[in-house]
Design an enzyme around this catalytic site. Structure first.
Site, PDB file in Angstrom:
ATOM      1  N   CYS A 127      -3.812  -3.228  -1.937  1.00  0.00           N
ATOM      2  CA  CYS A 127      -4.531  -4.254  -1.654  1.00  0.00           C
ATOM      3  C   CYS A 127      -6.159  -3.835  -1.447  1.00  0.00           C
ATOM      4  O   CYS A 127      -6.773  -3.298  -2.470  1.00  0.00           O
ATOM      5  CB  CYS A 127      -4.345  -5.244  -0.513  1.00  0.00           C
ATOM      6  SG  CYS A 127      -4.843  -6.875  -0.562  1.00  0.00           S
ATOM      7  N   HIS A 140       1.296  -6.217  -2.766  1.00  0.00           N
ATOM      8  CA  HIS A 140       1.673  -5.855  -1.662  1.00  0.00           C
ATOM      9  C   HIS A 140       3.452  -5.184  -1.773  1.00  0.00           C
ATOM     10  O   HIS A 140       4.251  -5.997  -1.749  1.00  0.00           O
ATOM     11  CB  HIS A 140       1.491  -6.426  -0.165  1.00  0.00           C
ATOM     12  CG  HIS A 140       0.232  -6.451   0.411  1.00  0.00           C
ATOM     13  ND1 HIS A 140      -0.085  -5.820   1.349  1.00  0.00           N
ATOM     14  CD2 HIS A 140      -0.401  -7.236  -0.146  1.00  0.00           C
ATOM     15  CE1 HIS A 140      -1.290  -6.137   1.559  1.00  0.00           C
ATOM     16  NE2 HIS A 140      -1.641  -7.062   0.725  1.00  0.00           N
ATOM     17  N   GLU A 155       5.272  -3.343  -0.523  1.00  0.00           N
ATOM     18  CA  GLU A 155       6.128  -3.228   0.710  1.00  0.00           C
ATOM     19  C   GLU A 155       6.984  -4.514   1.233  1.00  0.00           C
ATOM     20  O   GLU A 155       7.949  -4.237   1.658  1.00  0.00           O
ATOM     21  CB  GLU A 155       5.247  -2.984   1.808  1.00  0.00           C
ATOM     22  CG  GLU A 155       4.256  -3.805   2.557  1.00  0.00           C
ATOM     23  CD  GLU A 155       3.107  -3.811   1.972  1.00  0.00           C
ATOM     24  OE1 GLU A 155       1.976  -4.193   2.530  1.00  0.00           O
ATOM     25  OE2 GLU A 155       2.878  -3.169   0.821  1.00  0.00           O
TER      26      GLU A 155
END
Length: 585
Positions: free
Chosen positions: A400, A529, A531
């Site tokens: 990001c 993102h 994750e």
């Protein structure tokens, strides 16, 4: 529908989220469909406007919901896809009730906490509990509900009262309350103290809820004497007292709970019809994972250069994603949290010790990750980290904001546009220097829920790339987003001409989603993102790529994936591959 309510006592942060997730994990391994709800008593509508220092990371769901980080635990443990309504806040409840009042739904009645707020809470839970959270679309059989905060907090009172009523609404055989409490061991006495737990349970009972299970959290294990004392003074059977001490990894929590008869108790209490005894390989996958983590020998050092490093929970999903990836290739993870500001020249002038320590940690790392964030603070330090990784061929993953600072660094030092910057950092910047711009549809307005949020499609451009190979050479992927600024498409041809390739874009081809630096071991950044979709048994490809590159195994891993019959490749070092090639020649 069966409900398990998880409450907390004595202190917050005692581990309710992991314990709630463990209840779900145990039941799911018994073949039961499970969903989860997290209740946060704060008045915010959602977690979107929180500083990470306030409440840890903001976790993002497929539907764009900005929620509490505990929902990340639920998704990772249970491998489910939750929705924004699985996170209940006081703000959401009151907003719904006030909207109904304005419409006249209450027929002129005085709107009160009881019954209107408490009824809204119960209706919300019953509705969300039945919503499918798996790909098969099956309706859940058990809903695990975590009530945030501690019993006795003024903010949580309406929810406690709602559950006092709810236990009668759904009937006793469908409702179970598990209370998580701290059992401290003061150094002055050296013995575990049960009084805080007794007081916490007494408070809970005084509010109309009696715990069926007491989960005792402690730093070290304690014996049967303490357990029996809690049983006697809290008026529950010894088998209803579960002890959870600090463990080597969170993946041992469901195993420890299962070993203390949780399944047998829940089976009887909630009439779940679970087959007992269980097969010998029950929860083998979790046991193997926990054993693997405990026995890892090789170490990979990753430097996390961020803005909120004073609180590790600010990067909870990033940390877990790195662990998933490192465990997959049999490496133990060591993370060095580096405050981005400490890499800046101004820190050298103010505090040389911090400056040199930060740079030493960065230089000693095997790989670097620059995660997301907002605002101007620490940007120059992130740019310095990207510059160092680019010049020294150090593996880098930007996420990001990490992608945006990588673009700015490249523009300043390769394209030699010294004033290149982001409109977020410098609102007075000239158009010719604005490499990062605000997305047109996300201009002015409210701060909460107005970013580009949730799961979006990213399409790979024609040609091959490292990140595309890591994703399995598919044409497109879906990942979760949370941003308001993006790469200025006007500068893309200029950046790509110099070697910074945007290998992934949105479906329209106008938004830059993934960048890769040519002729670099691993210099990758994503606007999304990754994750948020990493799982213990399926690591995120960008994180896996970073760890592979940091351990010198990326080339061999990618080469092994080219062999179709090798579904689970043995990962060798790049030096091993070179030696093999020489011998074959």
């Amino acid at each position: 529908m069966k409900y398990i309510l998880v409450t907390g006592g004595v202190i917050s942060g005692v581990g309710k989220g992991v314990i709630a997730s463990s209840f779900g994990t145990i039941l799911k391994n018994c073949g039961i469909n499970v969903t989860s709800i997290k209740i946060d008593p704060y008045i915010n509508i959602d977690a979107g406007t929180f500083s990470p220092y306030e409440h840890g990371e903001v976790y993002v769901l497929d539907d764009g919901g900005e929620v509490d980080l505990d929902l990340g635990n639920y998704e990772r443990f249970l491998n489910v896809t939750l929705h924004k309504d699985n996170n209940i806040t006081t703000g959401k409840i009151y907003q719904n009730v006030i909207t109904k009042e304005r419409k006249g739904d209450y027929l002129g009645k005085t709107v009160q906490v009881v019954p209107h707020i408490t009824d809204q809470i119960q209706e919300w839970i019953e509705k969300v509990a039945k919503r499918p959270v798996t790909e098969g679309g099956k309706i859940p059989q058990v809903c695990v509900i975590e009530l945030g905060g501690t019993i006795g907090d003024i903010e949580g009172m309406p929810f406690v009262e709602a559950f006092r009523q709810f236990q009668f609404r759904v009937k006793k055989e469908n409702f179970c309350c598990a209370h998580v409490s701290l059992v401290p061991q003061p150094r002055s006495t050296g013995e575990h103290k049960t009084k805080p737990t007794q007081e916490s349970v007494r408070t809970l009972r005084g509010l109309g809820l009696s715990p069926d299970i007491i989960v005792c959290r402690s730093e070290k294990p304690f014996g049967e004497t303490v357990k029996e004392k809690i049983s006697n003074f809290c008026s529950i059977a010894p088998n209803q007292v579960i002890t959870i001490h600090d463990l080597s990894s969170i993946y041992r929590v469901p195993l420890l709970m299962e070993s203390q008869g949780v399944i047998e108790f829940l089976n009887e209490r909630l009439q779940l019809n679970i087959t007992i005894p269980r097969p010998p390989d029950f929860m083998k996958q979790w046991r193997d994972l926990a054993d693997k983590i405990d026995n890892l020998q090789n170490v990979v050092n990753i430097a996390l250069v961020g803005k909120y490093t004073k609180l590790e929970d600010a990067y909870a999903s990033v940390r877990k994603s790195l662990q998933h990836a490192s465990t997959e290739i049999d490496y133990k993870l060591e993370i060095k949290y580096i405050e981005a500001e400490n890499l800046e020249q101004k820190t050298l002038e103010l505090n040389p010790v911090l400056y040199h320590k930060a740079w030493q940690q960065l230089c000693e790392s095997d790989g670097v990750i620059v995660p997301g964030g907002f605002g101007q603070r620490g940007i120059d330090g992130m740019i310095e980290a990207c510059n160092w990784c680019r010049i020294n061929n150090k593996p880098l993953l930007g996420i990001c904001l990490g992608l945006q600072v990588a673009v700015i660094e490249f523009a300043r030092n390769v394209l030699e546009i010294r004033e290149a910057n982001s409109a977020e950092i410098d609102c007075q910047i000239d158009a010719i220097n604005t490499f990062i711009v605000k997305m047109p549809e996300h201009t002015d307005g409210d701060a909460g829920g107005t970013m580009r949020l949730g799961k979006r499609i990213t399409r790979f451009v024609k040609g091959n790339s490292v990140i595309k190979q890591l994703y399995g050479n598919v044409d497109e992927i879906e990942e979760r987003h949370r941003h308001r600024y993006e790469v200025n498409p006007e500068f893309v041809p200029q950046l790509e001409m110099a070697g910074l390739k945007f290998v992934g874009r949105d479906t329209e081809g106008q938004r830059m989603e993934i960048l890769e630096l040519q002729k670099h071991p691993y210099y990758v950044a994503t606007q999304y993102h990754p994750e948020y979709l990493s799982r213990p048994f399926k690591s995120s490809p960008p994180f896996l790529g970073l760890v592979l590159a940091s351990t010198g195994k990326l080339e061999s891993y990618l080469a092994s994936r080219l062999t179709p019959q090798q579904s689970s490749p043995t990962i060798k070092s790049d030096n091993d591959i070179s030696e093999m090639n020489k011998s074959e020649s």
